[in-house]
Design a protein around this motif. Structure first.
Motif, PDB file in Angstrom:
ATOM      1  N   ARG A 297      32.022  49.929  33.462  1.00  0.00           N
ATOM      2  CA  ARG A 297      31.100  48.958  34.043  1.00  0.00           C
ATOM      3  C   ARG A 297      29.950  48.662  33.078  1.00  0.00           C
ATOM      4  O   ARG A 297      29.519  47.519  32.948  1.00  0.00           O
ATOM      5  CB  ARG A 297      30.513  49.489  35.354  1.00  0.00           C
TER       6      ARG A 297
ATOM      7  N   GLN B 130      28.885  41.440  41.617  1.00  0.00           N
ATOM      8  CA  GLN B 130      30.179  41.235  42.272  1.00  0.00           C
ATOM      9  C   GLN B 130      31.284  40.948  41.257  1.00  0.00           C
ATOM     10  O   GLN B 130      32.412  41.415  41.419  1.00  0.00           O
ATOM     11  CB  GLN B 130      30.104  40.091  43.300  1.00  0.00           C
TER      12      GLN B 130
ATOM     13  N   GLU C 239      32.048  44.305  39.585  1.00  0.00           N
ATOM     14  CA  GLU C 239      32.737  45.204  40.524  1.00  0.00           C
ATOM     15  C   GLU C 239      34.180  44.776  40.771  1.00  0.00           C
ATOM     16  O   GLU C 239      35.041  45.615  41.014  1.00  0.00           O
ATOM     17  CB  GLU C 239      31.977  45.299  41.844  1.00  0.00           C
ATOM     18  N   ALA C 240      34.452  43.472  40.685  1.00  0.00           N
ATOM     19  CA  ALA C 240      35.817  42.978  40.900  1.00  0.00           C
ATOM     20  C   ALA C 240      36.799  43.592  39.904  1.00  0.00           C
ATOM     21  O   ALA C 240      37.955  43.845  40.239  1.00  0.00           O
ATOM     22  CB  ALA C 240      35.853  41.456  40.792  1.00  0.00           C
TER      23      ALA C 240
ATOM     24  N   ASP D  84      37.702  47.238  41.268  1.00  0.00           N
ATOM     25  CA  ASP D  84      38.210  47.365  42.644  1.00  0.00           C
ATOM     26  C   ASP D  84      39.729  47.486  42.603  1.00  0.00           C
ATOM     27  O   ASP D  84      40.416  46.606  42.082  1.00  0.00           O
ATOM     28  CB  ASP D  84      37.791  46.142  43.457  1.00  0.00           C
ATOM     29  N   LYS D  85      40.260  48.554  43.159  1.00  0.00           N
ATOM     30  CA  LYS D  85      41.706  48.796  43.119  1.00  0.00           C
ATOM     31  C   LYS D  85      42.496  47.692  43.807  1.00  0.00           C
ATOM     32  O   LYS D  85      43.634  47.424  43.438  1.00  0.00           O
ATOM     33  CB  LYS D  85      42.028  50.149  43.748  1.00  0.00           C
ATOM     34  N   ARG D  86      41.910  47.018  44.774  1.00  0.00           N
ATOM     35  CA  ARG D  86      42.622  45.933  45.467  1.00  0.00           C
ATOM     36  C   ARG D  86      42.952  44.787  44.532  1.00  0.00           C
ATOM     37  O   ARG D  86      43.923  44.062  44.757  1.00  0.00           O
ATOM     38  CB  ARG D  86      41.789  45.423  46.647  1.00  0.00           C
ATOM     39  N   ASN D  87      42.181  44.603  43.477  1.00  0.00           N
ATOM     40  CA  ASN D  87      42.417  43.528  42.516  1.00  0.00           C
ATOM     41  C   ASN D  87      43.434  43.901  41.454  1.00  0.00           C
ATOM     42  O   ASN D  87      43.710  43.116  40.554  1.00  0.00           O
ATOM     43  CB  ASN D  87      41.101  43.107  41.856  1.00  0.00           C
TER      44      ASN D  87
ATOM     45  N   VAL E  89      42.518  51.324  48.277  1.00  0.00           N
ATOM     46  CA  VAL E  89      41.121  50.935  48.311  1.00  0.00           C
ATOM     47  C   VAL E  89      40.359  51.891  47.419  1.00  0.00           C
ATOM     48  O   VAL E  89      40.855  52.953  47.051  1.00  0.00           O
ATOM     49  CB  VAL E  89      40.547  50.945  49.745  1.00  0.00           C
ATOM     50  N   GLY E  90      39.172  51.504  47.065  1.00  0.00           N
ATOM     51  CA  GLY E  90      38.364  52.333  46.184  1.00  0.00           C
ATOM     52  C   GLY E  90      38.158  51.645  44.857  1.00  0.00           C
ATOM     53  O   GLY E  90      38.500  50.476  44.679  1.00  0.00           O
ATOM     54  N   THR E  91      37.594  52.397  43.935  1.00  0.00           N
ATOM     55  CA  THR E  91      37.287  51.827  42.624  1.00  0.00           C
ATOM     56  C   THR E  91      37.719  52.764  41.504  1.00  0.00           C
ATOM     57  O   THR E  91      37.903  53.954  41.709  1.00  0.00           O
ATOM     58  CB  THR E  91      35.772  51.559  42.479  1.00  0.00           C
TER      59      THR E  91
END
Length: 117
Positions: A45, A62, A65-66, A69-72, A78-80
């Motif tokens: 980061r 944001q 963070e994107a 983010d594991k969802r991306n 979920v999580g990072t």
């Protein structure tokens, strides 16, 4: 062509299929990734926070963070992440890529939903 060049070409082809970027775009993004990471295999980061072009962006946090983010990352988690690899960096960058002229309406709608997610 040497063995290392062949591996790089195959890797770029794999990434092209996963992300929709051309081999030339991937090469350019890899150069930028290396600049940002200090030629490391992963980026943090803090490295992205040092991008001057983002300094005045109201959604800077944001955006950064994107990337973590594991969802991306097309994982059903979920999580990072604390750090991400070049391939993970590309996966997030691909979300910002506009549809091509050959993209069907159905594909455009699927892309729009994925971006909104």
């Amino acid at each position: 062509m040497g063995a290392s060049q062949t591996r790089a070409a195959n890797k770029y082809q794999d990434l092209t299929e996963k992300t929709g970027f051309s081999a030339e775009q991937i090469k350019n993004l890899h150069t930028r990734f290396q600049q940002l990471s200090g030629n490391e295999e992963t980026i943090s980061r803090e490295s992205l926070e040092n991008i001057s072009a983002l300094s005045n962006n109201p959604i800077r946090k944001q955006i950064i963070e994107a990337f973590f983010d594991k969802r991306n990352q097309h994982q059903n988690e979920v999580g990072t992440f604390q750090e991400i690899s070049f391939e993970q960096f590309l996966m997030v960058m691909s979300h910002f890529q506009p549809p091509t002229l050959k993209t069907t309406e159905e594909e455009k709608e699927a892309m729009r939903k994925e971006k909104l997610r």
